[in-house]
Enzyme design. Structure first.
Site, short mmCIF file in Angstrom:
data_model
loop_
_atom_site.label_atom_id
_atom_site.label_comp_id
_atom_site.label_asym_id
_atom_site.label_seq_id
_atom_site.Cartn_x
_atom_site.Cartn_y
_atom_site.Cartn_z
N HIS A 1 0.83 -1.21 0.00
CA HIS A 1 0.00 0.00 0.00
C HIS A 1 0.86 1.25 0.00
O HIS A 1 2.03 1.22 0.40
CB HIS A 1 -0.93 0.02 1.21
CG HIS A 1 -0.20 0.21 2.52
ND1 HIS A 1 0.27 1.43 2.95
CD2 HIS A 1 0.17 -0.68 3.45
CE1 HIS A 1 0.88 1.29 4.11
NE2 HIS A 1 0.84 0.01 4.44
N LEU B 1 -1.53 8.03 6.65
CA LEU B 1 -1.51 9.30 7.38
C LEU B 1 -0.41 9.34 8.44
O LEU B 1 0.05 10.41 8.80
CB LEU B 1 -2.89 9.57 7.99
CG LEU B 1 -3.94 9.96 6.95
CD1 LEU B 1 -5.35 9.88 7.52
CD2 LEU B 1 -3.69 11.37 6.46
N ARG C 1 -5.77 0.26 5.19
CA ARG C 1 -4.92 0.82 4.14
C ARG C 1 -4.60 -0.21 3.05
O ARG C 1 -4.47 0.17 1.88
CB ARG C 1 -3.64 1.45 4.71
CG ARG C 1 -2.78 0.55 5.59
CD ARG C 1 -1.80 1.39 6.40
NE ARG C 1 -0.79 0.66 7.13
CZ ARG C 1 -0.91 0.26 8.40
NH1 ARG C 1 -2.01 0.49 9.09
NH2 ARG C 1 0.09 -0.40 8.99
N GLU D 1 0.87 -5.77 8.83
CA GLU D 1 2.22 -5.25 9.00
C GLU D 1 2.81 -5.83 10.29
O GLU D 1 2.10 -6.28 11.19
CB GLU D 1 2.15 -3.72 9.07
CG GLU D 1 3.48 -2.99 9.22
CD GLU D 1 4.56 -3.42 8.21
OE1 GLU D 1 4.97 -4.60 8.26
OE2 GLU D 1 5.04 -2.57 7.43
N ARG D 2 4.13 -5.83 10.34
CA ARG D 2 4.82 -6.27 11.54
C ARG D 2 4.35 -5.44 12.73
O ARG D 2 4.26 -4.22 12.66
CB ARG D 2 6.31 -6.03 11.28
CG ARG D 2 7.22 -6.31 12.43
CD ARG D 2 8.66 -6.07 12.00
NE ARG D 2 9.53 -5.89 13.15
CZ ARG D 2 10.68 -5.28 13.14
NH1 ARG D 2 11.15 -4.77 12.01
NH2 ARG D 2 11.40 -5.18 14.23
N TYR E 1 4.58 -3.48 15.94
CA TYR E 1 5.72 -2.74 16.45
C TYR E 1 5.69 -2.47 17.95
O TYR E 1 6.45 -1.62 18.44
CB TYR E 1 5.86 -1.41 15.69
CG TYR E 1 7.12 -1.33 14.83
CD1 TYR E 1 8.11 -0.39 15.07
CD2 TYR E 1 7.31 -2.22 13.77
CE1 TYR E 1 9.25 -0.33 14.29
CE2 TYR E 1 8.44 -2.17 12.98
CZ TYR E 1 9.43 -1.22 13.24
OH TYR E 1 10.55 -1.15 12.45
N ARG F 1 14.81 -1.78 14.11
CA ARG F 1 14.30 -1.51 12.76
C ARG F 1 15.00 -2.34 11.71
O ARG F 1 14.40 -2.74 10.73
CB ARG F 1 14.45 -0.03 12.42
CG ARG F 1 13.63 0.87 13.33
CD ARG F 1 13.69 2.31 12.85
NE ARG F 1 12.90 2.48 11.65
CZ ARG F 1 12.95 3.56 10.88
NH1 ARG F 1 13.76 4.55 11.18
NH2 ARG F 1 12.19 3.66 9.81
N HIS G 1 1.61 -5.23 3.34
CA HIS G 1 2.50 -4.23 3.90
C HIS G 1 3.96 -4.56 3.67
O HIS G 1 4.31 -5.68 3.32
CB HIS G 1 2.23 -4.11 5.41
CG HIS G 1 0.78 -3.94 5.72
ND1 HIS G 1 0.19 -2.73 5.97
CD2 HIS G 1 -0.23 -4.87 5.78
CE1 HIS G 1 -1.10 -2.91 6.18
NE2 HIS G 1 -1.39 -4.19 6.08
N GLY G 2 4.81 -3.57 3.94
CA GLY G 2 6.23 -3.74 3.70
C GLY G 2 6.80 -5.02 4.26
O GLY G 2 7.40 -5.82 3.54
#
Lengths: 345, 345
Positions: B100, B104, B149, B203-204, B206, B230, B273-274
Site C-alpha cells: 500500500h 496518514l 490501508r 504489518e509487523r 511494532y 528496525r 504491507h512492507g
C-alpha cells in the site's frame, strides 16, 4: 503510558454505570478491573487503601475534559452517562450523516443488501466530494457499518478534512486484535479520531434477493411482490429484513452508542447506507413509517444535524466549502471554521 | 447457493491439512467435518456407510462448473480420479503483490505497525496508479491484511481493472456475518472475485513503538537500540514482533492458504504491507535473512510473479498499461490481454 492508561480507565469508571456518584471515594477492595475500550485493554488493580489517591487522580482528570476538539476517549457503553459534569455548558454537537456513493453492484443494477461490494470510480469521487463539503465541520468520532463501501467513504471523505487529526479504526474482534492495535504515545492519541465499525449500521439485509438483478427477481417472484418488498415498511424479502427490522437494530445502536457521545458534546460522523440512515433519520425527525418509505437520501451528499438540549435540529446539507452558507450554521461551527482558517495561515 | 457453498468448501478441503491426499478414497468414519471456507460454513456429517455415495453426489456438482473465468473454481476432489487429473489444469498462475501507499502516519513519520491508519490522498492515488499497471493481468482471488490501508489499496486498484469483475469481501467473523453476506445468483457469483482479509498478512507489529515518532523513540530508548529493532532480523521491539516473527506467520499463511490456490491455477493478488510482503518474497525468492533485511519494496508498485511447474518466477513490475512490456510476460498473459481488448472493443 501507565498514567495515560489510568486516566482513560478512570474516565471509563466515570461513565460506567458501576460508579454511583462522581465525588466520593470508591471502594474497590482488592479486585482487579478490566476495561476493554476499543483498542486499549487496561488491567487496573485497586486496593482499598489507595482510594484516596484514586479519587484525587480522578478529579484531576475530569477537569481536563473541557476541550471541544478533544482526545480519543474510551468508547463505552454509556448507558449511565453522568450528567452533572456537562450540563453547565450549553452542549452543542454536530452529527453528520453520509450515505456512500455508487457501488459496483449499483452500477450493475443488482440487489446488494449486506453483500460487501466496493465503490466504483464514481463512488470514490462522490466520497471525496462529500469530504470537501464537511471539511470545516468538527469530527471527534466516526461510526461506519461493517461494509467496505461505507468505510472507504468515511476514510476518503476524511482525506479532505482541514483539521489534521487522523482517523484510527478500532479493533476489538479478539484480544490479539486489541493488543496489536495499541498506541503508545499520548500525543498521538490526542491527534486521533476513533473509528468504530458496527454491523448494526449495515445496509438492510436483502435475503434471497442479494445478487439478483431486477429482471431476474421480477421473473422469479412477480412484479408486485418485489415492489412490496422494496417499498413497504414491514414486509421482508425471503430470509431478509424488512425496513422495520433494519430500523430496529440501527436505531437501537444509535441510541445506545452514538447518542450518548453527542450528549457528551462529541461531534460525530456516521457513514452508512440508504436504509440504515433512513432509519436513523426516522428517529431523529420522528417520521411515520409512511414518511420514511418515501424518504430518499442522495448518495454522497452529507446531512448535518445539530444536537442541542436533547433535540436534533436538521441543518440540511452543508454546501461546498467555498460557499458562505456553511459558516452560518451555528455560532460554534462558525468559530470552529475560524480556528481552522487561522491554523492553516 | 448450496452448490456454491459446497464448491467453496471443497476448495478449502483441498488446502486443509487433514484431508490427506487427492487420489484415494476419503475415509471419514462417523466424524462430522466442519469446513470453514472463507465466508461459508458447511457442516458435513459423514458416516462410513454414506461416505462414498454422498461424496459422489456432490461431485456431480463439480463437473458442472467448467468455465475458466468462474469464481471460486472448485478444486475437484473426487475420490476416484487420479492425482494427475488435478494437475492437468493450467499450471501457470499469476501472483501480484502490492504494497500500500502512503498512510496518514507515514506522512507524520510515526511508527505505525498494526495500528489501523488509513491512506492519505497520495496513498489513494498510488493505489489507483498501481491498479492501472495490473489492469490487464487476470485476478481470480484477492488476499489483504485486516488493515484498511491495504484493503482500500486493493479496492481502489481494482476499480481500474479492465475485466470488470466485482471484488466481494468475504465475511467470516460469525454465523450472522456469513449468512448476511450470501449471494443468491450463480451468474453474479461467476462475476465475483472473492476477497479474503487476514490478520496474518498485517504489518509487523511494532509493540511499544506504535504511535511514537522517531525522535520520541530515540529519546526514550536510545538511537542504537532503535536502529537494531528496525534493521535486524530477529530482535523485536518491546512487546512487538521481530521481522522473523512477522515472516513466520505471514509465510505460514501464504503456504497454507494462498499457494494452494495458485497451484490449482488461480490468479491471486495480495495487497499488504512492507514487512509481510518482504517475508513472502523471502520465501518466493529463497532469500537469506541478510538479503531480506536489505530488501526495500516500493509503495504502490505492483510486483508480478508467475508460478509455473511449482516454481515462482519473478517478473518484476508490470509497466504501465500502454507499454509493450506487460504483454510479453507469458503467452497466457498475452492471450488474456487480447481477450480483454476484444471484449472491450
Amino acid at each position: 503510558m501507565a498514567a495515560g492508561a489510568l486516566h482513560r480507565s478512570i474516565r471509563t469508571i466515570q461513565l460506567h454505570g458501576g460508579s454511583n456518584d462522581s465525588a466520593s471515594t470508591k471502594e474497590f477492595g482488592n479486585s482487579s478491573l478490566k476495561f476493554i475500550s476499543k483498542g486499549f485493554t487496561v488491567d487496573v488493580k485497586f486496593l482499598s487503601d489507595r482510594s484516596h489517591s484514586f479519587s484525587h487522580c480522578k478529579m484531576h482528570v475530569i477537569r481536563a475534559i473541557s476541550s471541544h476538539a478533544s482526545v480519543v476517549d474510551p468508547i463505552l457503553s454509556t448507558s449511565h452517562v453522568t450528567t452533572n459534569f456537562n450540563q453547565n455548558t450549553s452542549i452543542e454537537s454536530s452529527l453528520i450523516l453520509i450515505r456512500h456513493g455508487e457501488s459496483m453492484w449499483n452500477e450493475k443494477n443488482l440487489f446488494t443488501g449486506s453483500v460487501d461490494v466496493p465503490l466504483t470510480k464514481r463512488g470514490i469521487e462522490e466520497a471525496i466530494e462529500a469530504g470537501k463539503r464537511i471539511s470545516s465541520i468538527p469530527v471527534n468520532m466516526i461510526y461506519t457499518s461493517a461494509l467496505i463501501r461505507a468505510q472507504m467513504t468515511a476514510m476518503l471523505a476524511m482525506t479532505q478534512h482541514r483539521q489534521k487529526k487522523i482517523p484510527i479504526i478500532m479493533h476489538d474482534e479478539s484480544i490479539q486484535a486489541k493488543e496489536w492495535s495499541q498506541i503508545f504515545s499520548e500525543e498521538t492519541i490526542q491527534q486521533s479520531i476513533p473509528v468504530i465499525t458496527a454491523w448494526q449500521l449495515n445496509e438492510r439485509m436483502y435475503g434471497k434477493l442479494q445478487g439478483l438483478n431486477k429482471e431476474e427477481t421480477v421473473v422469479k417472484y412477480g412484479k408486485e411482490k418485489v415492489h412490496e418488498w422494496r417499498r413497504s415498511f414491514d414486509s421482508p424479502p425471503p430470509n431478509g429484513e424488512s425496513l422495520e427490522m433494519c430500523s430496529q437494530r440501527a436505531v437501537a445502536y444509535f441510541k445506545e452508542n452514538i447518542e450518548p457521545q453527542l450528549q457528551n458534546g462529541r461531534n460525530i460522523m456516521v457513514a452508512a447506507h440508504g436504509n440504515s440512515l433512513r432509519s436513523i433519520i426516522m428517529y431523529l425527525e420522528k417520521l411515520t413509517s409512511q414518511e420514511v418509505t418515501n424518504l430518499e437520501l442522495s448518495t454522497g451528499v452529507p446531512l448535518l444535524y445539530i444536537y442541542k438540549h436533547g433535540e436534533f435540529l436538521k441543518r440540511g446539507s452543508p454546501v461546498g466549502p467555498t460557499e458562505y452558507g456553511v459558516y452560518a450554521y451555528t455560532r460554534n461551527l462558525a468559530l470552529y471554521r475560524q480556528k481552522l482558517d487561522e491554523m492553516v495561515q | 447457493m448450496a452448490t456454491a457453498v459446497f464448491h467453496q468448501a471443497l476448495g478449502t478441503a483441498q488446502s486443509h491439512q487433514h484431508l490427506q491426499n487427492s487420489g484415494s478414497r476419503l475415509e471419514f468414519g462417523h466424524a462430522s467435518l466442519k469446513l470453514i471456507s472463507k465466508g461459508f460454513k458447511v457442516d458435513i456429517g459423514l458416516s462410513r456407510r454414506g461416505s462414498y455415495s454422498s461424496w459422489k453426489k456432490k461431485f456431480g456438482l463439480i463437473q458442472a462448473s467448467a468455465s475458466q473465468t468462474s469464481v471460486v473454481q472448485p478444486v475437484s476432489y473426487p475420490p476416484n480420479n487420479s492425482s494427475d487429473e488435478l494437475r492437468k489444469k493450467s499450471s501457470e498462475a499469476a501472483l501480484i503483490l502490492i504494497r500500500h501507499g502512503e498512510s496518514l502516519w507515514n506522512e507524520k513519520n510515526l511508527f505505525t505497525g498494526c495500528v489501523d491508519v488509513p491512506l492519505t490522498k497520495k496513498g489513494v492515488e498510488e493505489a489507483i496508479e498501481a491498479g492501472k499497471r495490473i489492469s490487464n493481468i487476470p485476478v481470480d482471488m484477492i488476499y489483504t491484511s485486516a488493515l484498511i490501508r491495504a484493503q482500500m489499496t486493493a479496492m481502489l486498484a481494482m476499480t481500474q481493472h479492465r475485466r470488470k469483475k466485482v471484488p466481494i469481501i468475504l465475511h467470516n467473523e460469525n454465523e450472522q456475518a456469513r449468512e448476511w453476506s450470501q449471494i443468491f445468483s450463480e451468474d453474479t457469483k461467476k462475476q465475483s472475485i472473492p476477497v479474503v482479509t487476514a490478520s496474518q498478512l498485517n504489518e509487523r507489529m511494532y509493540g511499544e513503538l506504535q504511535g511514537l515518532n522517531k525522535q520520541e523513540t530515540a529519546d526514550r530508548f536510545g538511537k542504537e537500540k532503535v536502529h537494531e529493532w528496525r534493521r535486524s532480523y530477529d530482535i523485536p521491539p518491546p512487546n512487538g514482533e521481530s521481522l522473523e516473527m512477522c515472516a513466520e506467520r505471514a509465510v505460514a499463511y501464504f503456504k497454507d492458504h494462498i499457494e494452494p490456490q495458485l497451484l490449482s491455477g488461480k490468479n491471486v493478488m495480495i495487497a499488504a504491507h512492507g514487512n509481510s510482503l518482504r517475508s513472502i518474497i523471502m520465501y518466493l525468492d529463497k532469500l537469506t535473512s541478510q538479503e531480506v533485511i536489505n530488501l526495500e519494496l516500493s509503495t504502490g508498485i505492483p510486483m508480478l510473479y508467475i508460478l509455473k511447474g511449482g516454481k515462482f518466477i519473478r517478473r518484476g513490475s508490470p509497466a504501465g498499461p500502454t507499454e509493450a512490456g506487460v504483454y510479453a510476460y507469458t503467452r497466457s498473459l498475452a492471450l488474456y490481454r487480447q481477450k480483454l481488448d476484444d471484449m472491450l472493443r
